[in-house]
Design an enzyme around this catalytic site. Sequence first.
Site, mmCIF file in Angstrom:
data_model
loop_
_atom_site.group_PDB
_atom_site.id
_atom_site.type_symbol
_atom_site.label_atom_id
_atom_site.label_comp_id
_atom_site.label_asym_id
_atom_site.label_seq_id
_atom_site.Cartn_x
_atom_site.Cartn_y
_atom_site.Cartn_z
ATOM 1 N N TYR A 97 -25.503 -42.450 9.455
ATOM 2 C CA TYR A 97 -26.460 -42.941 8.837
ATOM 3 C C TYR A 97 -26.428 -44.470 8.945
ATOM 4 O O TYR A 97 -27.299 -45.208 9.365
ATOM 5 C CB TYR A 97 -26.606 -42.795 7.223
ATOM 6 C CG TYR A 97 -27.506 -43.621 6.609
ATOM 7 C CD1 TYR A 97 -28.962 -43.219 6.466
ATOM 8 C CD2 TYR A 97 -27.176 -44.800 5.913
ATOM 9 C CE1 TYR A 97 -29.644 -43.968 5.878
ATOM 10 C CE2 TYR A 97 -27.888 -45.423 5.144
ATOM 11 C CZ TYR A 97 -29.356 -45.160 5.151
ATOM 12 O OH TYR A 97 -30.301 -45.929 4.405
ATOM 13 N N ASP B 149 -32.400 -40.764 4.506
ATOM 14 C CA ASP B 149 -31.737 -40.766 3.246
ATOM 15 C C ASP B 149 -32.162 -39.995 2.275
ATOM 16 O O ASP B 149 -33.139 -39.494 2.442
ATOM 17 C CB ASP B 149 -31.319 -42.091 2.897
ATOM 18 C CG ASP B 149 -32.434 -43.026 2.389
ATOM 19 O OD1 ASP B 149 -33.560 -42.367 2.535
ATOM 20 O OD2 ASP B 149 -32.552 -44.068 1.876
ATOM 21 N N GLU C 220 -25.746 -52.790 4.358
ATOM 22 C CA GLU C 220 -25.630 -51.155 4.418
ATOM 23 C C GLU C 220 -24.363 -50.976 3.725
ATOM 24 O O GLU C 220 -24.551 -49.953 2.875
ATOM 25 C CB GLU C 220 -25.746 -50.867 5.682
ATOM 26 C CG GLU C 220 -27.145 -51.137 6.381
ATOM 27 C CD GLU C 220 -28.182 -50.432 5.890
ATOM 28 O OE1 GLU C 220 -27.905 -49.195 5.187
ATOM 29 O OE2 GLU C 220 -29.443 -50.540 5.690
#
Length: 316
Positions: free
Chosen positions: A139, A157, A54
């Site tokens: 996020y 997103d 990520e």
Amino acid sequence: MTDGHASSLDDGDAPALPEDLDAVRDALVSWYEADHRDFPWRRTEDPYEILVSEVMSQQTQLGRVVKAWEDFLDEWPTTADLAAADRSDVVAFWSSHSLGYNNRAKYLHEAARQVREEYDGEFPQTPDELSELMGVGPYTANAVASFAFNNGDAVVDTNVKRVLHRAFDEIHNADDPDYETLANALMPPGESRMWNNAIMELGGVACQKTPKCDEEGCPWRKWCYAYETGDFTAPDVPTQPEFEGSRRQFRGRIVRVLSEYDELSLDELGPKIRVDYNPEGNHGREWLRELLSDLSDDGLIHMKNCDGTTIAQLRR
């Protein structure tokens, strides 16, 4: 989406869910399970490995991340290995692999130390707890909770916003669309790992800035507001594509389909060029007849009437 709504979400101002919500969910999950990009971090539930992917993906195309991710885990295979590493080595790796801001390498190293020292080497499992790690924003925390522990909310997103903006008329036409509420209501309870992977894949593969609805077999075509109207604008797509959804595109589809068949009636031809074709609907016989008339005027096809049924043939 366009074929009816069920009850509104908890927030009275939020968009309503489609009446056939289970069908909408099943269509997306089945599409994802049938075929999706095979990134290596999708084959693991290790929170450390997922966090690394990520962080690397924040500023780098996914195709380029694969090699860097594999090299990083070869060098520091566990959280403990990274926590024990010299920070300068981690930063040097980051720089040599062109992974963007070096601060991300520093934060990732510090997060590994936090897991070792503050959590006894065990990753926290909720978005709120994960947000306490250095450099881990909402996020990323939610993504790790979802993909490692199946314990997250819906990921929202840029790709997911684009999907929701195009698919739902009330999002598309809202001044201040509530993406998060809708995204969470759409996600099946307790299925954040599968759902978030699936809807992100939809945005990354089929619902790109230039959409590939039919080419990629988008599972939401028959419900999608953009597919029905041809308006494929989105927050990151400020101008409508010139071709996608246009009459020119559907005329091309008609010619391609008729090249494969001797002749077709309107109701045989319609579903082959548009998945949401409805004989009596907005994109039904009259809509199709207009397209065929244009092609006939151009000398590309021939139309005839057989016992009250319009038949189309490609001129050979």
